[in-house]
Design an enzyme around this catalytic site. Structure first.
Site, PDB file in Angstrom:
ATOM      1  CG  ASP A  87      -1.892   1.180   1.260  1.00  0.00           C
ATOM      2  OD1 ASP A  87      -1.799   2.063   0.404  1.00  0.00           O
ATOM      3  OD2 ASP A  87      -2.656   1.316   2.301  1.00  0.00           O
ATOM      4  CE  LYS A 119      -1.452   6.701  -3.672  1.00  0.00           C
ATOM      5  NZ  LYS A 119      -2.185   5.826  -2.811  1.00  0.00           N
ATOM      6  CD  GLU A 142      -4.867   3.650  -2.564  1.00  0.00           C
ATOM      7  OE1 GLU A 142      -5.853   4.375  -2.135  1.00  0.00           O
ATOM      8  OE2 GLU A 142      -3.842   3.952  -2.799  1.00  0.00           O
ATOM      9  CG  ASP A 165      -9.536   4.271   0.596  1.00  0.00           C
ATOM     10  OD1 ASP A 165      -8.897   5.046   1.505  1.00  0.00           O
ATOM     11  OD2 ASP A 165      -8.795   3.628  -0.219  1.00  0.00           O
TER      12      ASP A 165
END
Length: 619
Positions: free
Chosen positions: A25, A87, A185, A207
């Protein structure tokens, strides 16, 4: 007699041999690595170290590179050389991020349109920075497992586009990892939850990570995971909740001007306050100022008021995605919470109110994505039959081509299960056309201008034919990682051209919101715009065809016939740029009626010319 070694499909030829695989992850704020051991997915650590590795990289003196907690701690006093939340920069162009430059402590560098970051060790691009985080996770996994990894599954937000996904794969390769698959994800979380709890039915995966928000609607049934719809916001996450507290702190202290180090201190304090308010009604704090210090208190009610607009945005995305799945909130059996910020009581309460039931939090929301990736990696290396768990993912945004008039022809609609390949035939617009420009687009709107350009390429050496005579077959292929390959081929000659879409620029925040909500909000006007453009293109085609026919055979007409045709053409030219679809359609029909007799005369003339000098029996 020779013996054949036989193994079940998807299984190792040596059943006792367990291949080492891991799920990663790669998060905005923290990253984790997990693997399946003794039949159970577990988070891997090194030397009893922390479960989560902060996604922070510091470029120090003498080529020293620090990753994780040490780098995060250094962010306060060496902000210019410590990269956080990299990211958010993956697959982005310089122009997309440059507007945020003033809020960032480090220097952004334009490398021929690509984004890079200036450090004391030179210019580093986001792929290199991410690779440093992945290297640390790589070492952690191999030390914990006691051997070399066969491959890894890396998770990405559902709304990462092709450029961002490709950048993630490039970072993994740079870190020496064999990428088995990129996995959304929310899908990874559903995989972990489904296997652990044996839940069947339709679930929502909410999420709220450090930098992104994703909502996915999935159907789980007998080990089959099918993503029905996805939505979200790639520029909304826990960092934004922290930023609301930072703004509040600045108001309390009255210090609007802050150094890079000062802003980092505010952000670190904001994160601690958010985490403490998860369990406490109020939290006291002390904040050092340029002169003295500020003592204050933040209570949960104030915090909830600050974040309410952001929470409301996530709920709006949830409603839209449920509609995309063709469902209502009453159809959702369970809600899975993923991401550290879902621990915030107000977030859980808002989600429960929307869906009318308490969300599930039995699996650690910080770890569930990595655990799901580990389970999938275990299947892909052959330790477990793929038939045990079938994972069906979808593309997040429609893919298509530009056609005449600036219109978009969708080839693969959004939420199509991948991997997938679809083809469609197109033709030429003009007589003798020997080349065609292929413009690949991504988005939900009807007009090119409202969608995102992915790539352009050209098909040459098309045999010259009358307009509409050529048959060009365009094939779109999306692989398991969500990456796109486009091929165009002219059928009669076999000439072809292709491109692998690895665009340098990701989606801006505004584009993402426009693409997801725009098609619904502007559906009526988009349809009118499409109809208008189609009629304008048809008008141009009719005018060009009739003008060419008049130039070649106008002498066949009487003066009265020619005048009637000229008058209808004049009306069409005057109407084709109007905004009235029916007016253009009527003008085209008038031209068709006025040229009917001319078409018959041309046909007779062509036949007579063809028969001239020939006997009937020769024909």
């Amino acid at each position: 007699m020779a013996l054949l070694q036989i193994a079940e499909p998807g299984q190792s030829s040596a059943p006792h041999q367990h291949k080492l695989a891991a799920g990663i992850d790669l998060g905005t704020t923290n990253s984790l690595v997990a693997s399946v051991r003794s039949g159970e997915a577990q988070i891997l650590t090194r030397d009893d170290g922390p479960v989560m590795v902060p996604s922070a990289v510091r470029y120090g003196q003498e080529q020293l590179v620090e990753v994780g907690q040490k780098a995060l701690d250094a962010a306060v006093f060496d902000a210019e050389n410590t990269i956080l939340s990299v990211k958010r920069f993956m697959g982005r162009g310089y122009q997309e991020i440059s507007q945020q430059a003033e809020a960032l402590p480090y220097k952004l560098v334009d490398q021929s349109g690509l984004l890079a970051i200036g450090t004391r060790q030179g210019v580093k691009n986001p792929v290199e920075v991410s690779a440093e985080i992945l290297k640390q996770l790589h070492v952690t996994a191999e030390q914990a497992l006691g051997g070399e990894l066969t491959g890894v599954v890396i998770t990405v937000p559902a709304y990462f586009d092709d450029a961002q996904r490709q950048a993630t794969k490039d970072a993994a390769r740079l870190a020496g990892l064999n990428v088995l698959r990129l996995l959304n994800e929310p899908t990874a979380a559903a995989l972990a939850y489904g296997l652990d709890s044996k839940q069947e039915g339709v679930i929502a995966v909410y999420d709220l990570g450090g930098g992104t928000f994703d909502i996915s609607i999935l159907r789980l049934q007998k080990g089959v995971f099918e993503v029905l719809a996805t939505g979200g916001n790639s520029a909304l996450g826990g960092d934004d909740l922290d930023q609301t507290i930072v703004g509040w702190l600045l108001q309390q202290t009255g210090e609007t001007e802050q150094s890079s180090q000062g802003l980092r201190e505010y952000k670190l304090l904001a994160r601690r306050l958010k985490e403490k308010l998860t369990e406490h009604d109020h939290v006291d704090f002390v904040l050092p100022l340029q002169e003295g210090e500020h003592r204050g208190q933040l209570d949960r009610a104030t915090f909830e008021q600050l974040i309410q607009p952001l929470v409301r945005k996530t709920l709006t995305a949830c409603k839209a995605t449920v509609r995309d799945a063709g469902l209502t909130v009453d159809d959702i059996l369970e809600i899975v919470m993923v991401g550290g910020s879902t621990r915030v009581p107000r977030v859980r309460q808002a989600v429960a109110e929307l869906f009318g039931k308490e969300p599930l939090t039995s699996i650690n929301p910080d770890q569930v994505v990595a655990l799901g990736a580990a389970i999938q990696a275990n299947v892909l290396v052959g330790n477990k039959s793929e038939q045990d768990t079938l994972l069906l993912d979808v593309i997040p945004l429609s893919l298509g081509l530009e056609t005449m008039g600036g219109l978009v022809e969708k080839i693969i609609p959004r939420n199509t299960v991948i991997p997938v390949a679809k083809a469609q035939e197109f033709t030429t617009f003009k007589d003798g056309q020997t080349a065609m420009a292929i413009h690949v687009l991504q988005g939900e709107r009807e007009l090119v201008a409202d969608n995102r350009s992915l790539a352009r390429f050209e098909l040459h050496d098309i045999p010259p034919m009358p307009a509409g005579g050529a048959h060009i077959r365009v094939t779109f292929q999306v692989d398991a990682d969500g990456l796109l390959h486009v091929t165009a081929q002219e059928k009669s000659s076999g000439v072809s051209a292709s491109i692998e879409v690895k665009p340098s620029y990701g989606l801006t925040d505004e584009q993402i919101m426009t693409m997801i909500t725009g098609s619904m909000a502007h559906a009526k006007e988009d349809m009118h715009a499409r109809m208008l453009q189609e009629q304008r293109v048809e008008a141009e085609r009719v005018l060009e065809a009739v003008d060419a026919a008049l130039a070649a055979d106008g002498h066949l007409l009487q003066d009265e016939e020619r005048s009637a045709i000229d008058a209808s053409l004049l009306r069409l030219r005057a109407s084709k740029d109007s905004a009235d679809v029916e007016q253009i359609k009527a003008a085209i029909e008038a031209v068709n009626i006025s040229t009917d007799q001319f078409a018959a005369l041309r046909m007779d003339h062509s036949i007579r010319t063809a028969l001239k000098g020939h006997k009937v029996n020769e024909v």
